[in-house]
Structures are given as structure tokens and as C-alpha cells.
Design a protein around this motif. Sequence first.
Motif: not given
Length: 403
Positions: A14-19, A47-54, A56-59, A320-331
Motif C-alpha cells: 500500500c502506497y499511503w503507509h509504506t511510501f 516522481k522521485r518517490r514513485m521511482r523509489v516505490a517501484f 522497493f516493490m520490485a526488490k 522490507f522486514i515488515a513486508h517479508i514477515g507479513a508474507m511469511d505469516a500468510f504463506a
Amino acid sequence: HGKTMEEWCRFSVCYWHTFRGVGLDPFGAGTIEREWEDESDSVENAKRRMRVAFEFMAKLGVKYYCFHDRDIAPEGKDLAESNRNLDALVDLAAQLQKETGIKLLWATCNLFSHPRYMNGASTNPDAHVVAYAAAALKKGLEVAHKLGAENYVFWGGREGYNSLLNTDVLAELTHMANFFKMALAYKKKIGFTGQFLIEPKPKEPTKHQYDYDAMTVIAFLKNFGLEKDFKINVEPNHTTLAGHCYEHDIVMASAFGMLGSIDSNTGSPDLGWDTDQFPMDTKACTMVMKTVLEQGGIQPGGLNFDAKVRRESTEVSDMFIAHIGAMDAFARGLKNAARLIEDGIIKKNLEARYKSFSVDIGAKIKAGSATLEECEAFILKNGEPKKTSGKQEHFESMLNHYV
Ligand code: ASO
């Protein structure tokens, strides 16, 4: 089940919290500074923020994201300038989506932050504001269409009342329904095919919010003949604010064929407000994924990490840790739920529990063809029911075996 883990777990950032999250809470200012941000709130900064956001998401390897119009582009001095700002960012988003393969799970409009929305958007007592919200929505739908959004969310951030003494609730609910009808007409006109979703929340910032919980939204939609055009986006912390558990709204929405998408966080019962922690509760994730499995998936919705960056979370690595942990929880939740279903214990138990509805008067009640006289005749013939019938209060304990 013929689907990959990724197809079951359609994760989204989600853009509003993460970025955009800076660690604000109701009692204090932001604590987080990101090196790519400047003070300007300009299109260039966005625009700079959006490049960072993508990046982040790609990584992270997440395939979807979600945003509000105002998350990606700054508000202008008037509607025309706001729309121009949006156009500049939408062009960049289209390019970055193409480059990375990341898709837009859902888009939405922020119809709650600006002071003009202090008394709501579609339920505002001032028609001028309602019209403004509708104009912003028009642009929001065009943006969603252009970026191929798979869904469009309506979270009624301030659609509610603070006092019943100065509120005509039926008029406001009718205005909200008419707002949705305008959205449907425009959706059709521009050929946007994304699923419309309503996200319930019971309160905050209003004393009482109209989209209280899943069942309230379903009743509203049916009352205004909108039930075929909308589904529900369940947000866990909103369910806990309503006094439910996360899985309650998931199950209720799914039971009526209305579970469209899931915002994924851990509602904290310790705090009264919308704290939106990253999901870590494997039991809750198991229960949620059980419903997702049973309904055959969550497409075109997904699991959007609508989770607030914590005030201490000043390092990007922590995101990154927050999102990875969250994906692990759902997996883990998905694997647990699959085992739970495959073991057959739930099915066997449900069949046994409701078996009286397959014969005699039970079968007639089930089919809706029984009469009160027939029920009376059944009792006179068969005697009183036993008080223990169907009771299994400790059945839930077996969940521990799977989690
Ligand atoms: C912010 C809210 C969230 C909602 C979103 C959509 O925190 O629950 O999903 O806005 O408007």
C-alpha cells in the motif's frame, strides 16, 4: 488445488503507509524522514518517490500495489491542477508498471483528508462538497482505468455522523447510494472493468460510520439495489473496532459471495484506534486463508498490506522486514489452512453437526417449505429436543494442531 502460492496470496504493497507514512499518530507528529523526500510536496518529489516505490516493490518481489489519488500526486490549487498533477504521475506509473510487471490491485480516491471533507464526502450535508467528491471520483476512475486497476475501493473515510440530532441518516445514505450509482454509470461509460469494493469501518474519525461492518454494507447494498455491482474489502483493524475478530467479517462476506479483497494487517485489540500493524498472527492468517481456499481464491482482489510504518521504523530495511514477515505469516496461514481442509475434520464435523437437516422436518426447514403447523406436528410426534444437541464449544481447540 491447481494454483500456485502466488495465485492464492496476491500480495500488494500500500502506497499511503509504506511510501507516505511518516509515523504520525493521533497524539504526535511524524518521526520518520526518508532521504528521497524534500519539503516541496512537488510533482518532481512525487516522481522521485514513485521511482523509489517501484524499486522497493520490485526488490520485494510483490506483484501488486494500491494507492489513493493523493498518495501518488500532490493536491493542486484547484481540481484542474490536481488532475494535471495526477496525469503526470499516472504517466510515470504506467511506464514503471510496464518496466517492472507490477500491477495495480486497486486504486481509490482520498475523499477524507482535505478539510473540505470534514463532514464527509458523498454524505456531506453540503451538495457543493458532494459534487466536488464526485468530480474527484470521475478522475479517479479514469486513472484506475488507464492503469488497468483490477479493483476500485470505496472506503468511506468520513461517511458517518457525529450527532443524530443534526443528521438526516436516510438522506445521507441515499446520497451515498446515488454517489455509487453515478460511479457505476461512469464506469460503464469509460469501459472500466475493475471490481468495485466497499471497505467497512465502524467509527473513527466519525462517531458512527455508515459502512459499519460486512453485514451492514451488505444490507445497504441490497436496500439500494447495488449488491450485484459491489463486493467487500475487509480490513482487520476495522473489524476489531467493530467488536468482531478479523475472520468474522471475512466469513460473513464470503458466505454471501461478497468477499472481494482483503486488507492485511493485525488489528490490535489493545488499542482503540486503527493501529494497523503488519500481520503476524498465524492463527488469524490461517482462518483467513481457510475462507479464501474455500471460496476458490480472492481474484481479482488480493492481500494488501495496509499496515502502518511504525514510529520507530526509520530504516528502509525495516520496511522490507515488515513486508517479508507479513508474507511469511500468510504463506504459513495458507499451508495451515490447506492441511486443515485436506484432513477433512471440518467437513466431517459440519456434516455430523447439521445432519438433522437432511431428513424429516429438518429437510423441509432447509428447503424453506416447512410450516409452523408441521413443526408442531413433528414435536408432538417426536417429543422435546435434547438440550445438548449440536453443542461443541471446545471444537475450536483442534486449530492448535494445525497452527
Ligand atoms: C486508508 C485506510 C485504509 C483504506 C484506505 C482506502 O487506512 O483502511 O483501505 O485508506 O481508502
